[in-house]
Design an enzyme around this catalytic site. Structure first.
Site, PDB file in Angstrom:
ATOM      1  N   ASP A 124       3.151   2.157  -4.621  1.00 33.05           N
ATOM      2  CA  ASP A 124       2.172   3.048  -5.251  1.00 33.05           C
ATOM      3  C   ASP A 124       1.876   2.438  -6.611  1.00 33.05           C
ATOM      4  OD1 ASP A 124       0.863   4.985  -6.760  1.00 33.05           O
ATOM      5  OD2 ASP A 124       2.016   6.649  -5.931  1.00 33.05           O
ATOM      6  N   VAL A 125       0.640   2.005  -6.827  1.00 34.27           N
ATOM      7  CA  VAL A 125       0.324   1.243  -8.041  1.00 34.27           C
ATOM      8  C   VAL A 125       0.458   2.067  -9.325  1.00 34.27           C
ATOM      9  CG1 VAL A 125      -1.163  -0.428  -6.860  1.00 34.27           C
ATOM     10  CG2 VAL A 125      -2.190   1.657  -7.849  1.00 34.27           C
ATOM     11  N   THR A 151     -16.275   3.282   1.590  1.00 35.67           N
ATOM     12  CA  THR A 151     -17.703   3.614   1.582  1.00 35.67           C
ATOM     13  C   THR A 151     -18.099   4.381   2.847  1.00 35.67           C
ATOM     14  OG1 THR A 151     -18.089   1.331   2.298  1.00 35.67           O
ATOM     15  CG2 THR A 151     -18.569   1.848   0.004  1.00 35.67           C
ATOM     16  N   TYR A 155     -14.765   6.662 -12.564  1.00 35.81           N
ATOM     17  CA  TYR A 155     -14.748   5.366 -11.868  1.00 35.81           C
ATOM     18  C   TYR A 155     -15.344   4.287 -12.769  1.00 35.81           C
ATOM     19  CZ  TYR A 155     -15.352   2.051  -7.956  1.00 35.81           C
ATOM     20  OH  TYR A 155     -15.295   0.957  -7.114  1.00 35.81           O
ATOM     21  N   THR A 163     -16.557  -0.620   4.054  1.00 32.42           N
ATOM     22  CA  THR A 163     -15.102  -0.422   4.200  1.00 32.42           C
ATOM     23  C   THR A 163     -14.842   1.066   4.462  1.00 32.42           C
ATOM     24  OG1 THR A 163     -14.660   0.174   1.889  1.00 32.42           O
ATOM     25  CG2 THR A 163     -14.656  -2.199   2.419  1.00 32.42           C
ATOM     26  N   ILE A 192     -19.830  -2.587  -0.261  1.00 32.59           N
ATOM     27  CA  ILE A 192     -19.094  -3.283   0.799  1.00 32.59           C
ATOM     28  C   ILE A 192     -18.732  -2.261   1.878  1.00 32.59           C
ATOM     29  CG2 ILE A 192     -17.106  -4.764   1.352  1.00 32.59           C
ATOM     30  CD1 ILE A 192     -19.006  -5.995  -0.793  1.00 32.59           C
ATOM     31  N   ASP A 225       0.873  -1.189   0.000  1.00 34.93           N
ATOM     32  CA  ASP A 225       0.000   0.000   0.000  1.00 34.93           C
ATOM     33  C   ASP A 225       0.901   1.228   0.000  1.00 34.93           C
ATOM     34  OD1 ASP A 225      -2.174   1.936   0.643  1.00 34.93           O
ATOM     35  OD2 ASP A 225      -3.318   0.164   1.184  1.00 34.93           O
ATOM     36  N   ASN A 260      -5.997  -4.762  -6.080  1.00 34.51           N
ATOM     37  CA  ASN A 260      -7.153  -4.304  -5.292  1.00 34.51           C
ATOM     38  C   ASN A 260      -7.156  -2.800  -5.047  1.00 34.51           C
ATOM     39  OD1 ASN A 260      -9.232  -4.511  -2.932  1.00 34.51           O
ATOM     40  ND2 ASN A 260      -7.394  -3.625  -2.004  1.00 34.51           N
ATOM     41  N   LYS A 284     -13.224   1.052 -14.045  1.00 35.63           N
ATOM     42  CA  LYS A 284     -13.656  -0.292 -13.638  1.00 35.63           C
ATOM     43  C   LYS A 284     -14.143  -1.111 -14.833  1.00 35.63           C
ATOM     44  CE  LYS A 284     -12.714   0.006  -9.233  1.00 35.63           C
ATOM     45  NZ  LYS A 284     -11.630  -0.826  -8.651  1.00 35.63           N
TER      46      LYS A 284
HETATM   47  P1  NAD Z   1     -10.331   1.248   0.972  1.00 38.81           P
HETATM   48  O1  NAD Z   1     -10.278   2.709   0.747  1.00 38.81           O
HETATM   49  O2  NAD Z   1     -10.703   0.701   2.293  1.00 38.81           O
HETATM   50  O3  NAD Z   1      -8.924   0.584   0.547  1.00 38.81           O
HETATM   51  C1  NAD Z   1      -8.258   0.984  -0.610  1.00 38.81           C
HETATM   52  C2  NAD Z   1      -6.773   0.986  -0.336  1.00 38.81           C
HETATM   53  O4  NAD Z   1      -6.106   1.365  -1.555  1.00 38.81           O
HETATM   54  C3  NAD Z   1      -6.348   1.989   0.745  1.00 38.81           C
HETATM   55  O5  NAD Z   1      -5.607   1.339   1.759  1.00 38.81           O
HETATM   56  C4  NAD Z   1      -5.505   3.002  -0.011  1.00 38.81           C
HETATM   57  O6  NAD Z   1      -4.401   3.516   0.749  1.00 38.81           O
HETATM   58  C5  NAD Z   1      -5.008   2.165  -1.187  1.00 38.81           C
HETATM   59  N1  NAD Z   1      -4.552   3.007  -2.297  1.00 38.81           N
HETATM   60  C6  NAD Z   1      -5.130   4.133  -2.807  1.00 38.81           C
HETATM   61  N2  NAD Z   1      -4.358   4.640  -3.790  1.00 38.81           N
HETATM   62  C7  NAD Z   1      -3.294   3.808  -3.926  1.00 38.81           C
HETATM   63  C8  NAD Z   1      -2.142   3.799  -4.758  1.00 38.81           C
HETATM   64  N3  NAD Z   1      -1.925   4.768  -5.666  1.00 38.81           N
HETATM   65  N4  NAD Z   1      -1.268   2.778  -4.620  1.00 38.81           N
HETATM   66  C9  NAD Z   1      -1.466   1.815  -3.697  1.00 38.81           C
HETATM   67  N5  NAD Z   1      -2.511   1.779  -2.860  1.00 38.81           N
HETATM   68  C10 NAD Z   1      -3.408   2.778  -2.970  1.00 38.81           C
HETATM   69  O7  NAD Z   1     -11.294   0.693  -0.181  1.00 38.81           O
HETATM   70  P2  NAD Z   1     -12.024  -0.723  -0.406  1.00 38.81           P
HETATM   71  O8  NAD Z   1     -13.470  -0.471  -0.297  1.00 38.81           O
HETATM   72  O9  NAD Z   1     -11.398  -1.799   0.391  1.00 38.81           O
HETATM   73  O10 NAD Z   1     -11.709  -0.901  -1.958  1.00 38.81           O
HETATM   74  C11 NAD Z   1     -10.815  -1.864  -2.465  1.00 38.81           C
HETATM   75  C12 NAD Z   1     -11.132  -2.070  -3.929  1.00 38.81           C
HETATM   76  O11 NAD Z   1     -12.461  -2.560  -4.070  1.00 38.81           O
HETATM   77  C13 NAD Z   1     -11.052  -0.797  -4.777  1.00 38.81           C
HETATM   78  O12 NAD Z   1     -10.484  -1.103  -6.037  1.00 38.81           O
HETATM   79  C14 NAD Z   1     -12.516  -0.400  -4.927  1.00 38.81           C
HETATM   80  O13 NAD Z   1     -12.770   0.346  -6.086  1.00 38.81           O
HETATM   81  C15 NAD Z   1     -13.161  -1.772  -5.005  1.00 38.81           C
HETATM   82  N6  NAD Z   1     -14.579  -1.772  -4.699  1.00 38.81           N
HETATM   83  C16 NAD Z   1     -15.023  -1.394  -3.473  1.00 38.81           C
HETATM   84  C17 NAD Z   1     -16.385  -1.412  -3.207  1.00 38.81           C
HETATM   85  C18 NAD Z   1     -16.974  -1.009  -1.886  1.00 38.81           C
HETATM   86  O14 NAD Z   1     -18.196  -0.868  -1.781  1.00 38.81           O
HETATM   87  N7  NAD Z   1     -16.169  -0.830  -0.841  1.00 38.81           N
HETATM   88  C19 NAD Z   1     -17.287  -1.795  -4.209  1.00 38.81           C
HETATM   89  C20 NAD Z   1     -16.790  -2.172  -5.450  1.00 38.81           C
HETATM   90  C21 NAD Z   1     -15.435  -2.164  -5.673  1.00 38.81           C
END
Ligand code: NAD
Length: 239
Positions: free
Chosen positions: A54-55, A184, A146, A181, A179, A36, A81, A150
């Site tokens: 950093d992705v 959200t 977004y 998290t 989800i 992360d 992710n 996606k």
């Molecule tokens: P979250 O914000 O809890 O976690 C995301 C993580 O990505 C964070 O720890 C953040 O520091 C990290 N991040 C952000 N930019 C980054 C970068 N440039 N390099 C490396 N890390 C980076 O979010 P989440 O809800 O756990 O989401 C995880 C994935 O699931 C995401 O791709 C999100 O789009 C997808 N998603 C989430 C939901 C939802 O409802 N939570 C729904 C559909 C898809």
């Protein structure tokens, strides 16, 4: 121990879905590299290796995969992710906001798959799991960038699956609905309530419920599964 002996790299592992994946995969016997741009609020479980990645950075990707291979000799599973969300509609979106979203949510997946495939082809095996979203295959109003990112991830995954099928590399996308998290939780309550109300199960999902889907795709139980979309959304897209 469904992942005994597997070497796994997870991005965006410091919170939410990524943290749940790192924790579950470690419990299931994998050597997990949790990456992360920040450290987790709650320390990773013992045995999980923490990496800064950093992705959006080619150099970070090269260094991270090199570190994994140097430590463990291989890379069996990549979970792309890391992600961000933003809500601007098409006509409100400026270039800075567009580029930021595309660079994290789409280019990050491109760079990750590219780096992983270079190692996985040498091994002639591997599983790539890309976290897309229900908004990668259907739409609500707003959040234009977004949806763009996606949706691209969904089809980039299928392309990777087709390109490297003869190399023993599988690639699948995961499409979570709402989800619970930090991502959200940071959103407007009304927005979250609206998505949950439109979800047949009438509740948000938990990060672990997405992690269990990823576990199947990471394990050899899914050895005949490639190029597919695993929807984990309480029934939302079935309507
Ligand atoms: P979250 O914000 O809890 O976690 C995301 C993580 O990505 C964070 O720890 C953040 O520091 C990290 N991040 C952000 N930019 C980054 C970068 N440039 N390099 C490396 N890390 C980076 O979010 P989440 O809800 O756990 O989401 C995880 C994935 O699931 C995401 O791709 C999100 O789009 C997808 N998603 C989430 C939901 C939802 O409802 N939570 C729904 C559909 C898809």
């Amino acid at each position: 121990m469904r992942l005994q002996g597997k070497v796994v790299l997870v991005t965006g592992a410091a919170s939410g879905i990524g943290y749940a994946v790192a924790e579950l995969f470690s419990k299931e016997g994998a050597t997990v590299f949790a990456s992360d741009i920040v450290s987790p609020a709650q320390a990773y479980p013992a045995g999980v290796q923490e990496l800064t990645l950093d992705v959006t950075s080619e150099a970070d990707w090269a260094a991270a995969v090199a570190a994994v291979v140097e430590h463990s000799g291989r890379l069996d599973v990549l979970v792309n992710n890391a992600g961000i969300i933003a809500y601007e509609a098409l006509d409100e979106l400026d270039m800075t906001a567009w580029m930021r979203m595309i660079s994290v949510d789409q280019t990050g997946v491109f760079l990750g798959m590219r780096e992983a495939v270079r190692t996985m082809r040498k091994q002639q095996s591997g599983s790539i799991i890309n976290i897309s979203s229900i908004w990668g295959s259907a739409a609500v109003g707003g959040a234009h960038a977004y949806h763009a990112a996606k949706g691209a991830v969904r089809n980039m995954t299928k392309n990777a699956a087709m390109t490297y099928v003869a190399d023993g590399i599988r690639a699948n996308s995961v499409h979570p609905g709402f989800i619970d998290t930090p991502l959200t939780n940071a959103q407007a309550l009304e927005l979250n309530e609206a998505v949950i109300a439109a979800t047949p199960m009438k509740r948000g999902g938990k990060a672990i419920e997405v992690a269990y889907g990823c576990l199947f795709l990471a394990s050899d139980e899914s050895s005949y599964v490639t190029g597919t979309e695993l929807v984990i959304d309480g029934g939302y897209l079935a309507q």
